[in-house]
Design an enzyme around this catalytic site. Structure first.
Site, PDB file in Angstrom:
ATOM      1  N   SER A 197       0.796  -1.236   0.000  1.00 32.19           N
ATOM      2  CA  SER A 197       0.000   0.000   0.000  1.00 32.19           C
ATOM      3  C   SER A 197       0.822   1.277   0.000  1.00 32.19           C
ATOM      4  CB  SER A 197      -0.960   0.007   1.193  1.00 32.19           C
ATOM      5  OG  SER A 197      -2.014  -0.909   0.982  1.00 32.19           O
ATOM      6  N   SER A 229      -6.173   3.471   3.917  1.00 31.58           N
ATOM      7  CA  SER A 229      -5.570   2.447   3.060  1.00 31.58           C
ATOM      8  C   SER A 229      -6.626   1.553   2.417  1.00 31.58           C
ATOM      9  CB  SER A 229      -4.550   1.609   3.839  1.00 31.58           C
ATOM     10  OG  SER A 229      -3.586   1.055   2.964  1.00 31.58           O
ATOM     11  N   GLU A 279      -5.009  -3.276  -6.698  1.00 33.93           N
ATOM     12  CA  GLU A 279      -5.219  -4.079  -5.493  1.00 33.93           C
ATOM     13  C   GLU A 279      -5.960  -5.376  -5.848  1.00 33.93           C
ATOM     14  OE1 GLU A 279      -4.526  -3.641  -2.251  1.00 33.93           O
ATOM     15  OE2 GLU A 279      -3.691  -1.619  -2.228  1.00 33.93           O
ATOM     16  N   LYS A 281       0.072   3.505  -2.904  1.00 29.98           N
ATOM     17  CA  LYS A 281      -1.052   4.436  -2.932  1.00 29.98           C
ATOM     18  C   LYS A 281      -0.574   5.888  -2.952  1.00 29.98           C
ATOM     19  CE  LYS A 281      -4.525   1.489  -0.658  1.00 29.98           C
ATOM     20  NZ  LYS A 281      -3.844   0.239  -0.374  1.00 29.98           N
TER      21      LYS A 281
END
Length: 300
Positions: free
Chosen positions: A62, A126, A162, A65
């Site tokens: 993550s 997240s 994802e 991101k």
């Protein structure tokens, strides 16, 4: 002979620079991870820096991101996207149950949200669904990677969503970064290349408010220390955790900014140990450049 060797060791120790000493500390701390550990720490205002395994490719999870959010905000700056425009999140956009997504859990049939709220969800919480929707709006992985190249960040690749990473544990290695590249990205967030001042300020505030990872970079720093950071974590299978990461900007007491990137990959250690490695590395860097020793946080 023993006396002579002791004198030589003392002289070598005295000759070692503070930077060398910090690198030695980081190497020692990293052994507890029982895996690959990549580190870069830099004082942004002076360029003072230490790295460990800086040329290694580490799965971001993550952490990726952050570049996705940056690319979307860059599009906002250029007028291609608008923060308050409504985005339809359809049921088909929802990530699988194995991916963390409060958005999916709250709205199992889909929802309409602003881009601003999607950015908040993906950075602060997240959220995997929010991340995939923003990735699509930003043009996909190739577009985000081109944006990174435009910033001069060559050691980072955004390649998959994802949802795609949920299909197999090996997929996550396609989204990778070197620790120095993560520092370059943090410098861009702090100093502005690639983002307007309002967009940079928004992203920093979202990272300040980030919920995951209180025991990582912030874990052993003095209470109240300002830390803008983003974690990344894989699941553990067969006793192996492929990614336990944190990258962030720490505000030092003299108002300088300490950029920290720690990637723990392919680790056999438990979660508490992996997180403690990150926290202890951040603490060592703080002690080196803050001008004051940070007290150990209770229970960490």
């Amino acid at each position: 002979m023993k006396a002579l060797m002791s004198i030589v060791c003392l002289l070598l120790g005295a000759a070692a620079s503070p930077t060398d000493n910090l690198r030695g500390q980081i190497e020692e701390i990293s052994r507890a991870a029982q895996g690959r550990v990549g580190v870069a720490v830099t004082v942004l205002e002076t360029g003072e820096s230490v790295a460990l395994h800086g040329d290694g490719h580490f799965p971001m999870q993550s952490v990726y991101k952050v570049p996705i959010a940056m690319a979307a905000l860059h599009a906002v700056d250029g007028g291609a996207l608008a923060l308050d425009s409504k985005v339809v999140v359809q049921a088909a956009d929802l990530v699988p149950a194995t991916v963390y997504s409060p958005l999916r859990d709250r709205y199992p049939h889909g929802v309409e949200l602003s881009l601003r709220e999607l950015l908040r969800l993906m950075v602060e919480e997240s959220d995997g669904t929010a991340s995939d929707v923003v990735l699509r709006l930003a043009g996909g992985g190739e577009s985000v990677t081109r944006f990174l190249r435009g910033l001069g960040v060559t050691g980072m690749v955004v390649a998959t969503s994802e949802a795609e990473m949920a299909r197999g544990d090996d997929v996550q290695y396609r989204n990778w970064a070197t620790p120095p590249a993560a520092i370059q990205l943090l410098r861009a967030i702090q100093e502005g290349p690639g983002l307007s001042p309002p967009s940079g300020a928004l992203l920093r505030e979202l990272m300040f408010a980030s919920v995951p990872g209180p025991r990582r970079i912030p874990g052993l720093l003095p209470a109240g220390t300002r830390v803008a950071h983003k974690t990344g974590t894989s699941r553990t299978l067969g006793g192996l955790t492929r990614a336990t990461n944190d990258v962030g900007i720490v505000l030092l007491p003299d108002a300088r900014h300490l950029a920290v990137a720690v990637f723990v990959a392919d680790s056999k250690a438990d979660e508490a140990t992996r997180e403690a490695v990150i926290a202890r590395i951040a603490r060592a860097a703080w002690d080196r450049w803050s001008g004051q020793a940070a007290p150990h946080a209770e229970g960490q």
